[in-house]
Design a protein around this motif. Structure first.
Motif, mmCIF file in Angstrom:
data_model
loop_
_atom_site.group_PDB
_atom_site.id
_atom_site.type_symbol
_atom_site.label_atom_id
_atom_site.label_comp_id
_atom_site.label_asym_id
_atom_site.label_seq_id
_atom_site.Cartn_x
_atom_site.Cartn_y
_atom_site.Cartn_z
ATOM 1 N N ALA A 51 0.863 -1.074 0.000
ATOM 2 C CA ALA A 51 -0.170 0.057 0.024
ATOM 3 C C ALA A 51 0.771 1.305 0.118
ATOM 4 O O ALA A 51 0.522 2.063 -0.775
ATOM 5 C CB ALA A 51 -0.910 0.012 1.263
ATOM 6 N N ARG A 52 1.809 1.437 0.804
ATOM 7 C CA ARG A 52 2.757 2.539 1.054
ATOM 8 C C ARG A 52 3.979 2.205 0.330
ATOM 9 O O ARG A 52 5.035 1.982 0.952
ATOM 10 C CB ARG A 52 2.897 3.014 2.583
ATOM 11 C CG ARG A 52 1.760 3.321 2.974
ATOM 12 C CD ARG A 52 1.932 4.024 4.294
ATOM 13 N NE ARG A 52 2.126 2.906 5.376
ATOM 14 C CZ ARG A 52 2.311 2.927 6.780
ATOM 15 N NH1 ARG A 52 2.220 4.391 7.300
ATOM 16 N NH2 ARG A 52 2.670 2.176 7.140
ATOM 17 N N SER A 53 3.958 2.297 -0.976
ATOM 18 C CA SER A 53 5.269 1.853 -1.760
ATOM 19 C C SER A 53 6.497 2.565 -1.475
ATOM 20 O O SER A 53 7.630 1.988 -1.542
ATOM 21 C CB SER A 53 5.071 1.548 -3.223
ATOM 22 O OG SER A 53 4.622 2.899 -3.742
ATOM 23 N N ASP A 54 6.204 3.821 -1.462
ATOM 24 C CA ASP A 54 7.642 4.862 -1.224
ATOM 25 C C ASP A 54 8.348 4.512 0.060
ATOM 26 O O ASP A 54 9.519 4.310 0.102
ATOM 27 C CB ASP A 54 7.124 6.196 -1.199
ATOM 28 C CG ASP A 54 6.653 6.514 -2.671
ATOM 29 O OD1 ASP A 54 7.098 6.138 -3.451
ATOM 30 O OD2 ASP A 54 5.981 7.601 -2.751
ATOM 31 N N GLU A 55 7.606 4.326 1.314
ATOM 32 C CA GLU A 55 7.952 3.870 2.301
ATOM 33 C C GLU A 55 8.751 2.662 2.434
ATOM 34 O O GLU A 55 9.940 2.206 3.069
ATOM 35 C CB GLU A 55 7.009 4.042 3.468
ATOM 36 C CG GLU A 55 6.594 5.387 3.768
ATOM 37 C CD GLU A 55 5.546 5.422 4.821
ATOM 38 O OE1 GLU A 55 5.495 4.498 5.560
ATOM 39 O OE2 GLU A 55 4.796 6.338 4.987
ATOM 40 N N ALA A 56 8.088 1.724 1.671
ATOM 41 C CA ALA A 56 8.654 0.212 1.606
ATOM 42 C C ALA A 56 10.008 0.234 0.895
ATOM 43 O O ALA A 56 10.753 -0.561 1.141
ATOM 44 C CB ALA A 56 7.625 -0.598 0.958
ATOM 45 N N ILE A 57 9.917 0.969 -0.285
ATOM 46 C CA ILE A 57 11.284 1.031 -1.180
ATOM 47 C C ILE A 57 12.385 1.447 -0.337
ATOM 48 O O ILE A 57 13.681 0.998 -0.210
ATOM 49 C CB ILE A 57 10.904 1.738 -2.455
ATOM 50 C CG1 ILE A 57 9.998 0.960 -3.231
ATOM 51 C CG2 ILE A 57 12.310 2.128 -2.973
ATOM 52 C CD1 ILE A 57 9.796 1.773 -4.584
ATOM 53 N N ASP A 58 12.088 2.619 0.535
ATOM 54 C CA ASP A 58 13.131 3.276 1.392
ATOM 55 C C ASP A 58 13.609 2.001 2.383
ATOM 56 O O ASP A 58 14.880 1.955 2.461
ATOM 57 C CB ASP A 58 12.624 4.482 2.083
ATOM 58 C CG ASP A 58 12.369 5.533 1.082
ATOM 59 O OD1 ASP A 58 13.034 5.524 -0.066
ATOM 60 O OD2 ASP A 58 11.676 6.526 1.445
ATOM 61 N N ALA A 59 12.942 1.483 2.848
ATOM 62 C CA ALA A 59 13.137 0.568 3.937
ATOM 63 C C ALA A 59 13.897 -0.668 3.333
ATOM 64 O O ALA A 59 14.788 -1.105 3.862
ATOM 65 C CB ALA A 59 11.856 -0.079 4.533
ATOM 66 N N ILE A 60 13.445 -1.046 2.073
ATOM 67 C CA ILE A 60 14.255 -2.166 1.289
ATOM 68 C C ILE A 60 15.699 -1.635 1.173
ATOM 69 O O ILE A 60 16.628 -2.425 1.076
ATOM 70 C CB ILE A 60 13.498 -2.638 0.060
ATOM 71 C CG1 ILE A 60 12.145 -3.189 0.275
ATOM 72 C CG2 ILE A 60 14.364 -3.669 -0.720
ATOM 73 C CD1 ILE A 60 11.237 -3.351 -0.821
ATOM 74 N N ARG A 61 15.760 -0.575 0.601
ATOM 75 C CA ARG A 61 17.114 -0.070 0.240
ATOM 76 C C ARG A 61 18.078 0.150 1.472
ATOM 77 O O ARG A 61 19.171 0.003 1.456
ATOM 78 C CB ARG A 61 16.986 1.381 -0.372
ATOM 79 C CG ARG A 61 16.261 1.106 -1.783
ATOM 80 C CD ARG A 61 15.929 2.543 -2.534
ATOM 81 N NE ARG A 61 15.604 2.415 -3.826
ATOM 82 C CZ ARG A 61 14.869 3.413 -4.592
ATOM 83 N NH1 ARG A 61 14.879 4.531 -4.062
ATOM 84 N NH2 ARG A 61 14.647 3.018 -5.788
#
Length: 304
Positions: A230-240
């Motif tokens: 749902a919150r893809s931007d936050e998820a991408i940051d966490a993965i990076r």
């Protein structure tokens, strides 16, 4: 079993094979993969002793014999890319002709006809055969001698599903028996299914030589995981932040890397408060590696 050393073959001044050095090991199923016009057929014909290189050497067996010597050719059986038989002969007559030419017992001819799977058409003229039937007849003739090494040029061309199944079964039997199989293809699926080792030829040059284990390692290291959050931007940051590479493609987060990293991806997303709505994962693809090689990109640690 078969050794190429700095082999060059030119036609009309153009190098069809350019400084090829490779070894086909006894008991291996080795695929020579490459696009049309890359020099695969020329390479196979030289190993079969049908044409000679302009430079370099090709030897067969131990002790090594020049590929064009009769004693070397006796250890091989060769299937050309384009199979052709006298159309007035029946399938049974074709098999019997090659059986006698090789000095083989009658039962070998009967076995070859069974393998050909002509569905009762062994007494019909070759002129009445479909392309797939002619290809299967060619394969039957090639395997009849049970030679030490099979050289097969695009062996699955024109085969129907039944013919493909018979061919795959044949290769597996030859592998179990410790025979050597060297085949050319531009079909990635055949290579991925059959080969213990893969050589990739592009514009006459050998650009990669890797084993099944090396291929599997590359496929794992280049896997792809896709998730919807749902919150893809936050998820991408966490993965990076977890040290992984991620990008957004059509509302999906795409993470490239080995399977062992996928648990860390899920943990990073959950730690960031993300809820995973969908997930798919797959290994790397041989066709992607193939295209990298054809396009001139480096395949990493797969190439030797």
């Amino acid at each position: 079993m078969i050794r190429y050393h700095e082999v060059i073959k030119r036609f009309a001044g153009r190098a069809a094979v350019d400084l090829m050095t490779a070894q086909i090991h006894r008991g291996d199923v080795t695929a020579l993969l490459g696009p049309n016009g890359s020099g695969k057929t020329t390479s196979l014909k030289m190993a079969a002793g049908l044409i000679r290189p302009d430079a370099g050497t090709i030897t067969i067996g131990e002790p090594p014999l020049a590929a064009w010597m009769a004693s070397a050719r006796a250890a091989l059986s060769y299937l050309p890319q384009r199979v052709a038989f006298p159309e007035a002969l029946t399938g049974g007559e074709v098999v019997d002709f090659y059986r006698q030419l090789r000095g083989l017992p009658v039962e070998r001819g009967a076995h070859a006809l069974t393998f050909a799977g002509l569905n009762g058409a062994g007494s019909r003229a070759v002129a009445t055969y479909s392309g797939g039937m002619v290809q299967r007849l060619g394969l039957a003739v090639a395997v009849m001698p049970e030679a030490d090494a099979l050289l097969l040029d695009e062996p699955t061309a024109a085969l129907d599903p039944e013919g493909l199944a018979a061919f795959y079964s044949l290769i597996e039997k030859r592998r179990r028996d410790g025979s050597t199989v060297f085949f050319t293809s531009h079909q990635v699926a055949d290579v991925e299914r059959l080969a213990d080792r893969v050589l990739v030829l592009v514009k006459g040059r050998l650009v990669a030589d890797f084993t099944r284990a090396e291929l599997r390692r590359w496929l794992d290291e280049n896997g792809v995981m896709r998730i919807r959050v749902a919150r893809s931007d936050e998820a991408i940051d966490a993965i990076r932040r977890a040290g992984l590479t991620a990008s957004l493609e059509d509302s999906e987060i795409v993470i490239k890397g080995p399977a062992r990293a996928r648990a860390a991806v899920l943990e990073a997303v959950r730690a960031a408060g993300g809820t995973i709505q969908g997930l798919t994962a797959e290994s790397g693809r041989l066709d992607a590696l193939y295209m990298e090689l054809v396009d001139g990109a480096s395949p990493g640690d797969v190439s030797q």
